[in-house]
Write an enzyme that holds these catalytic residues in place. Sequence first.
Site, short mmCIF file in Angstrom:
data_model
loop_
_atom_site.label_atom_id
_atom_site.label_comp_id
_atom_site.label_asym_id
_atom_site.label_seq_id
_atom_site.Cartn_x
_atom_site.Cartn_y
_atom_site.Cartn_z
N ARG A 55 4.41 3.95 20.95
CA ARG A 55 4.47 4.82 19.77
C ARG A 55 3.47 4.31 18.74
NH1 ARG A 55 10.13 5.93 19.80
NH2 ARG A 55 9.95 7.28 17.98
N LYS B 16 20.30 9.83 15.31
CA LYS B 16 19.66 11.13 15.35
C LYS B 16 20.41 12.09 16.27
CE LYS B 16 15.42 8.90 15.42
NZ LYS B 16 14.00 8.90 15.76
N PRO C 98 11.32 14.94 13.73
CA PRO C 98 12.47 14.77 12.82
C PRO C 98 12.98 13.33 12.80
CG PRO C 98 12.80 16.60 14.37
CD PRO C 98 11.61 15.84 14.84
N GLU C 99 13.10 12.79 11.61
CA GLU C 99 13.71 11.48 11.44
C GLU C 99 15.16 11.69 11.00
OE1 GLU C 99 11.88 8.17 10.97
OE2 GLU C 99 9.94 8.91 11.60
#
Length: 259
Positions: free
Chosen positions: A246, A53, A4-5
């Site tokens: 990442r 987030k 999820p962004e």
Amino acid sequence: MPVPEADAVRRTARRLDAALAGHTLVRADLRVPRFATVDLAGLTVLGTHVVGKHLLTRLVADERAWTLHHHLRMDGAWRVGPLGPPGAPQHQIRVLLATDSTQAVGVRVHMVEVRRTTEERIWTGHLGPDIMAEGFDPEPAAGILAAADRPLVEALLDQRLVCGLGTMWAAELAAHAGADPRTPTSQVPGLAGALAQVRARMLRALDTPAGVRRRELRVFERTGQPCRTCGTPIRATKVGVAPMARPTYWCPRCQPPLP
Ligand SMILES: [Zn+2]
């Protein structure tokens, strides 16, 4: 399932609001050891606020205001709907909130904590400007990133500098900037413009029920596929230091390294 962004996190907040905001909780289970005895039943849900987030579900009772903090991280999700079976294995359920007609089941949600609303900054005070926040100004945010003088995508993922970007939007932002993802932020031209373009795309995705569409992505997870501008195969690499490394993606022609 994609991680999820921030736009997806905000869609989750909207779903929670549709189910819970303005309603009183008749049941509230926090299945995390530290807060297992905290009972939020009887409190009224004001709504779920998002910073970066981080999700902040605000509740009130009498004079007191409480906030339930939670985070989706890589794999968390909320199942929202009418009262009924939770739709997930019991051991994956971290939070269960229910009104007299609806329920919200937090599956594998992380960082579940409760504090007074006045103490929310303990969770969010370290975060940089939120790219999706109302009033976000790309110029000072670009200044913060440039001053950090770190490899572009690595800096974009550091929520202390600018918050809300994940691996997908960070890669897309480097594509908008026309910069190799490892370019030092002090040397990326047009960083403020790229922040503004990605912010606009994130806001559009927020208002699209299914979120961002694969065909709209310029580089993210398109390894070996032709660049949409020049046809050069998209490449992938890792940024940051293991175990926090990442993946990122770029077009070596449209996003050349510094000479
Ligand atoms: Zn290209």
